[in-house]
Design an enzyme around this catalytic site. Structure first.
Site, PDB file in Angstrom:
ATOM      1  N   GLY A   1     -26.603   9.411-125.424  1.00 25.76           N
ATOM      2  CA  GLY A   1     -27.179  10.219-124.348  1.00 25.76           C
ATOM      3  C   GLY A   1     -26.229  10.447-123.183  1.00 25.76           C
ATOM      4  O   GLY A   1     -26.152  11.552-122.642  1.00 25.76           O
TER       5      GLY A   1
ATOM      6  N   GLN B   1     -35.433  10.141-123.333  1.00 24.63           N
ATOM      7  CA  GLN B   1     -36.677   9.354-123.398  1.00 24.63           C
ATOM      8  C   GLN B   1     -37.797  10.094-124.113  1.00 24.63           C
ATOM      9  O   GLN B   1     -38.740   9.471-124.602  1.00 24.63           O
ATOM     10  CB  GLN B   1     -37.151   8.994-121.984  1.00 24.63           C
ATOM     11  CG  GLN B   1     -36.339   7.909-121.310  1.00 24.63           C
ATOM     12  CD  GLN B   1     -36.481   6.546-121.968  1.00 24.63           C
ATOM     13  OE1 GLN B   1     -37.507   6.208-122.535  1.00 24.63           O
ATOM     14  NE2 GLN B   1     -35.421   5.757-121.898  1.00 24.63           N
TER      15      GLN B   1
ATOM     16  N   CYS C   1     -29.333   0.041-116.183  1.00 26.05           N
ATOM     17  CA  CYS C   1     -28.046   0.302-115.560  1.00 26.05           C
ATOM     18  C   CYS C   1     -27.984  -0.225-114.141  1.00 26.05           C
ATOM     19  O   CYS C   1     -26.911  -0.456-113.619  1.00 26.05           O
ATOM     20  CB  CYS C   1     -27.776   1.803-115.544  1.00 26.05           C
ATOM     21  SG  CYS C   1     -28.385   2.611-117.003  1.00 26.05           S
TER      22      CYS C   1
ATOM     23  N   ALA D   1     -29.951   8.202-130.383  1.00 34.63           N
ATOM     24  CA  ALA D   1     -30.649   7.586-131.518  1.00 34.63           C
ATOM     25  C   ALA D   1     -31.293   6.243-131.177  1.00 34.63           C
ATOM     26  O   ALA D   1     -32.368   5.929-131.675  1.00 34.63           O
ATOM     27  CB  ALA D   1     -29.677   7.410-132.691  1.00 34.63           C
TER      28      ALA D   1
END
Ligand SMILES: *Cc1c(COP(=O)(O)O)cnc(C)c1O
Length: 392
Positions: A72, A180, A326, A201
């Site tokens: 992503g 998401q 994160c 994935a």
């Protein structure tokens, strides 16, 4: 209970055994380079193209509009930086929101250092971008609108269709970070008028380190990784064949099971939210209750620190998150919770629990009992709570 209760599926998911099984032959049996001409590589090439077809069909795209990425973050970086590069003659203004994933926000900030201007739209108190704000932010030099499909912290599903319509009407490119949402809610790129869409994935029970970027045919976009001619010369590097095969399998399973999985997760999630709201005082739910990913719950418990709560939950074998993965490690409260208007001290007391279809009602009961006990214990130690109670 000694086993782990995994409630952090927005951070990553378990790779399904069917996916692992589909990947295995592509390590040591069909290991040829898909670009090679000999017959030994033919089944490898075919497997990559079969996965591409599955993924394209899952969003109503054409096969040659799917470009494999390393996930992503790469998709977001590629879409935004390459669009900025290709369309800078038309203008240097980009519109996004304050609640995007850091892969989008930090990419936009990078572009600001390179002469682009970025409008970061506010959201309402449920975390929703207002389409009229998107419209009002458009300038003659706007070249890109990038708004996420669903938020990773509070699960809010954005009015993507309306935003897509506004972008198309004005002839502006529209990218959406669908990491998401993809595999959890139905997405059709034509219906939503999406020009670029990033996925990953490992958020849908596939392997880590593989994703795709959908780029609508006709979008002028530069290659992101320079080198060989892979991915129609737009993303060089020998294909991550096992990853691609695994992603194809994961997507196939996700599409097949979407409806029943969503129903199961929603029922369990609602049960969890109702029990928490009934049994833990001074608590609020972050995000929208209707337009919300089926597996996402996000609470703010007043008078406590989310980090302490997480550590004590971990002691009971429960995996959750206090913001996005994160940001853990930093003491700043989540930018998403601040954007929906939570004061710092309340944002600090937040807990995100994201379910999978494998979770059970028994687990939810254990989690509620644990949260109740730990929150009460932390509040007993909190001077803020003591002051508050004295005033009651
Ligand atoms: C996880 C996530 C990403 C990053 O995807 P990776 O595959 O981990 O790089 C980007 N955007 C959102 C909304 C995410 O949830």
């Amino acid at each position: 209970m000694n086993k782990v209760i995994y409630l952090d599926n927005a951070a990553t998911t378990k790779t399904r055994p069917e996916v692992v099984e589909a990947m295995l032959p592509y390590f040591s049996q069909y290991y040829g380079n898909p670009s090679s001409v000999y017959g030994f590589s033919t089944p490898v090439k075919q497997a990559v193209e079969k996965a591409r077809e599955t993924l394209a069909a899952s969003i109503g795209a054409k096969t040659n509009e799917i470009y494999f990425t390393a996930g992503g973050s790469e998709g977001d970086n590629w879409a935004i930086k390459a669009a900025a590069d290709a369309y800078q003659d038309k203008g240097r203004h980009i519109i996004t929101s304050k609640i995007e994933h850091h892969a989008v926000l930090h990419t936009c900030q990078y572009l600001e250092h390179h002469g682009f201007q970025v409008t970061y739209l506010d959201v309402d108190d449920k975390g929703m971008v207002r389409p009229e704000d998107v419209k009002a932010a458009i300038r003659p030099d706007t070249i890109l609108i990038t708004i996420m499909f669903a938020n990773n912290e509070i699960g809010t599903i954005q009015p993507v269709k309306e935003i897509g319509r506004i972008a198309r009407d004005q002839g502006i490119l529209f990218h959406t970070d669908a990491v998401q949402a993809y595999g959890h809610v139905p997405i059709q790129v034509d219906e939503y008028q999406i020009d670029m869409l990033s996925t990953s994935a490992h958020k849908i029970n596939g392997p880590k380190g593989i994703g795709f970027l959908y780029i609508r045919k006709g979008v002028k976009i530069r290659s992101f990784v320079h080198g060989g001619a892979q991915e129609r010369k737009r993303r060089a590097g020998t294909e991550n064949v096992p990853g691609i095969v695994g992603y194809g399998k994961a997507a196939e399973l996700a599409m097949e099971t979407m409806e029943q999985r969503a129903e199961k997760e929603r029922t369990l999630r609602n049960y969890l939210m109702e029990r928490i709201m009934q049994e833990v005082p001074f608590t609020r739910i972050n995000g929208d209750c209707e337009n919300r990913l089926p597996n996402n719950a996000n609470f703010a418990f007043q008078f406590i620190e989310g980090e302490s709560l997480l550590i004590l939950l971990d002691g009971k074998g429960i995996c959750g998150s206090s913001g996005s993965a994160c940001t853990s490690g930093s003491l700043d409260p989540s930018h998403v919770l601040l954007a929906i208007g939570l004061p710092h001290e309340i944002a600090h007391g937040s807990l995100r629990l994201t379910l999978s279809e494998e979770n059970t009602k028994e687990e939810m009961d254990y989690v509620v009992d644990s949260v109740k006990e730990i929150v009460a214990r932390l509040r007993d130690m909190s001077p803020l709570y003591e002051d508050f109670m004295k005033k009651q």
